[in-house]
Design an enzyme around this catalytic site. Structure first.
Site, short mmCIF file in Angstrom:
data_model
loop_
_atom_site.label_atom_id
_atom_site.label_comp_id
_atom_site.label_asym_id
_atom_site.label_seq_id
_atom_site.Cartn_x
_atom_site.Cartn_y
_atom_site.Cartn_z
N ASN A 201 0.81 -1.22 0.00
CA ASN A 201 0.00 0.00 0.00
C ASN A 201 0.84 1.27 0.00
OD1 ASN A 201 1.01 -0.05 2.55
ND2 ASN A 201 -0.98 -0.03 3.62
N ASP A 235 10.77 -3.94 15.84
CA ASP A 235 9.43 -3.71 16.39
C ASP A 235 9.51 -3.58 17.91
OD1 ASP A 235 6.71 -3.48 16.63
OD2 ASP A 235 6.33 -5.64 16.46
N ASN A 237 7.93 -1.65 20.06
CA ASN A 237 6.70 -1.55 20.84
C ASN A 237 5.77 -2.75 20.67
OD1 ASN A 237 5.72 -1.19 18.29
ND2 ASN A 237 4.66 0.76 18.70
N ASP A 455 53.08 9.72 -29.00
CA ASP A 455 51.63 9.76 -28.88
C ASP A 455 51.11 8.59 -29.72
OD1 ASP A 455 52.03 12.10 -27.54
OD2 ASP A 455 50.65 13.31 -28.76
N HIS A 511 60.16 10.33 -29.49
CA HIS A 511 61.08 10.82 -28.46
C HIS A 511 61.78 9.65 -27.77
CE1 HIS A 511 59.44 15.10 -28.24
NE2 HIS A 511 58.64 14.48 -29.10
N SER A 599 52.49 4.86 -38.61
CA SER A 599 53.84 4.33 -38.44
C SER A 599 53.97 3.74 -37.05
CB SER A 599 54.88 5.43 -38.67
OG SER A 599 54.45 6.65 -38.12
#
Length: 655
Positions: A201, A235, A237, A455, A511, A599
């Site tokens: 509900n 629970d 209570n 790179d 490099h 390359s």
């Protein structure tokens, strides 16, 4: 402690057996879990079946949180049907396609695991969808999810969308929201959401019968014994009703101590009892109902794959094309997927589809290589020479803008030393220099740390045998064949191999990876095969031992001798050096450049002289190239390991 009551029918008979009402409820619970299972599988569908894609953590210290990211909407400059993608790490997800509009609304969400040293920058892309085979990328942005860790609640942001083509102007805005759960909140959130399945509900409270029905669906005997104890603890209570929040806290604590759930209720995967943190994270990511928004569709490697239209999907289904990462990507598939080391995500390499098909026809068959043996090698040589002359002509400068447009955001002009109008020929642009500081060198003061030489897309292997198992498929490849009769080549037997593959869009100057003295530079004549993975992965072709190349031997104090092999390729007839024999060089110094075309550089280290970074070896073992930049850390000298502390692998300087 709950207040009031939660409506529920009695679910057990007096003898403890389950009634029809209970049975029907259990069926409804299973149906709800099946709905989540359907969503999960739809998002992570793989061609070989369904399998978990959730990453695993090694410790709690690695866990930064779980990010719930929502792509809300966008404002574009023209009307179209739009879709958006989000990529992080090795995962990409996409929204549904919007209606024809300038203001698409998606409200699509997805959860991501954030690791402290893992991927955390998400790339968001927006595509127009008016094409059959593939859709057109209009704009993108990048968002660092770690920025949301310091925020208290769900944060909505507006981000500018940038044009992927230079000069990267604004093309619209996109609206995102993101909230981060910490480990404790993740556990509670999952428990709260799974408990809500039996809150029929919707009042946020559960009776014992409702809680019991959920536990029974798990089919865990330990959970069956613990359910009464857990419920009674919440629970206080004794009114027989507890709040979902209170019960969720106890359930999360219990799952941490003694797991009640042994199998993920969504995907069914077995959860390791000893790995409680990853089990909870797994279930949280699987149970992806979220706020009720549309769940993004997953199972994609890159945003380009996610954006493909139905024509590509049809060809994939018919096995004309395939899309995957790894070795098949080079030899059989129509796409090349690499891992971007800096951004920590998979990206697709841009290459013309017609070129891919022609390379597959030539290099992946005996017939194709037979044609090459009957005169086509000389033809490639002549084509490369003519193309080289053309690229050195003043008329070739007009091709530079089209080249930049084709490669979109992969060439960053703000890094280039000179403005575009400076280049009078295409080759001048192709061998462009970068601004000082554009490629910082990792640990510049330490010669025992080697760096990346270009790179490029990198593959690294501890031995030649490993390279042949995972990447180089030419039957005649060997170190002696690669190095030729270069003086001292026997030094490298059993050595470590690093392959740096440069694509046309890359910065084409190479490099030095190490500091030392150049002992020799030997030119070896040969063919000009392509160095694309399609050829390298071919068992019929021996690219690295048959192509034109120059072999240099560098003598170093920290790594012994290092062989540096610059390899020419199709359209690359020229290998130029800016250093000479006898020069003493520092790592990161420029060594030379390639003229137009793709390359490769191969570096060979002596046996047991270098410890290559673990991430590079791991991706290479999966046959996935890693996208790196000049100066990034490559590895550390083994010979210095006992004298100097190793750099922290989790804090590699990527720049």
């Amino acid at each position: 402690m709950g207040q009031g009551s939660s409506s529920s029918d009695d679910s057990t008979n007096g003898d403890g057996s389950y009634s029809k009402s209970c049975t029907s409820r259990r069926e409804r619970i299973k149906k709800k879990l099946s709905l989540h299972r359907h969503l999960h599988r739809r998002g992570d569908r793989k061609k070989n079946g369904y399998r978990s894609q959730h990453p695993k953590l090694s410790s709690l210290e690695d866990f930064a949180g779980i990010a719930l990211v929502t792509i809300v909407s966008a404002e574009m400059r023209f009307k179209d049907k739009w879709l958006a993608c989000i990529s992080i790490g090795e995962q990409t997800f996409r929204t549904e396609i919007s209606q024809q509009t300038m203001r698409p609304q998606w409200n699509s969400e997805k959860k991501f695991l954030l690791e402290r040293n893992g991927p955390h920058v998400a790339k968001v892309t927006v595509f127009e969808t008016n094409r059959l085979s593939k859709n057109h990328l209009i704009g993108y942005c990048e968002v660092d999810l770690f920025d949301f860790l310091s925020r208290d609640s769900d944060s909505g942001i507006e981000v500018k969308l940038l044009d992927p083509s230079p000069p990267n102007g604004e093309v619209g805005n996109i609206y995102l929201s993101c909230s981060i759960e910490d480990p404790t909140e993740t556990e509670k959130s999952f428990a709260r959401r799974i408990l809500s399945i039996v809150d029929y509900n919707g009042d946020g409270q559960l009776s014992f019968n409702e809680f019991s029905e959920l536990i029974n669906v798990f089919g865990n005997q330990h959970a069956e014994k613990k359910k009464v104890e857990l419920f009674n603890a919440a629970d206080e209570n004794g009114d027989g009703v507890v709040s979902i929040d209170e019960l969720a806290t106890l359930l999360a604590v219990q799952q941490e101590k003694e797991p009640l759930i042994n199998n993920c209720p969504v995907c069914g995967e077995f959860l390791e009892v000893s790995d409680k943190l990853n089990s909870m994270i797994h279930m949280s990511l699987c149970f992806d109902e979220g706020t009720g928004n549309q769940i993004m569709t997953g199972g994609f490697l890159t945003d380009k794959q996610a954006s493909y239209g139905w024509m590509f999907k049809l060809s994939e289904w018919a096995h004309v094309s395939s899309y995957d990462a790894g070795l098949n990507s080079g030899s059989n598939a129509s796409h090349i997927v690499v891992f971007d080391r800096k951004k920590k995500r998979l990206v697709e390499e841009i290459i013309d589809g017609k070129i891919v098909l022609s390379m597959r026809a030539i290099y992946q068959s005996k017939v194709g290589l037979g044609i090459m043996d009957k005169g086509a090698k000389e033809l490639l040589q002549n084509i490369s020479e003519r193309q080289g002359k053309k690229m050195n002509s003043s008329e070739s400068a007009k091709d530079i803008p089209a080249f930049l447009k084709f490669f979109k955001d992969q060439i960053k002009m703000d890094e280039v030393k000179y403005p575009l109008h400076h280049f009078k020929t295409f080759n001048e642009f192709f061998i462009r220099e970068l601004k000082p500081g554009a490629r910082p060198v990792a640990y510049a003061g330490r010669d025992d740390v080697a760096v990346c030489a270009a790179d490029c897309r990198l593959m690294a292997f501890n031995t030649v045998e490993e390279s042949q198992r995972f990447w180089i498929k030419g039957k005649k490849f060997s170190l002696s064949g690669l190095l030729g009769n270069t003086h001292g080549s026997d030094t490298f037997n059993g050595g470590t191999l690093v392959i740096f593959r440069l694509a046309p869009q890359d910065y084409h100057r190479f490099h030095f990876p190490v500091s030392g003295k150049i002992e020799h530079i030997v030119n070896i004549p040969g063919c000009l095969y392509t160095v694309n993975p399609i050829a390298v992965n071919s068992k019929y072709c021996n690219v690295f031992t048959e192509n034109k190349r120059a072999v240099s031997i560098i003598s170093t104090a920290d790594f012994g001798k290092v062989a540096f092999v610059a390899i020419g390729a199709t359209m690359v007839g020229s290998i130029e050096f800016t250093k000479k024999k006898g020069d003493y060089v520092q790592k990161g110094d420029e060594f030379g450049y390639f003229s137009f075309g793709g390359s490769t550089v191969i570096c060979v280290f002596e046996k047991n002289s270098i410890a290559i970074d673990e991430d590079l070896l791991a991706y290479s073992a999966r046959s996935i190239e890693t996208l790196v930049s000049v100066g990034m850390q490559l590895g550390v000298s083994v010979r210095k390991r006992t004298e100097l502390p190793l750099p922290d692998i989790n804090n590699i300087r990527m720049f």
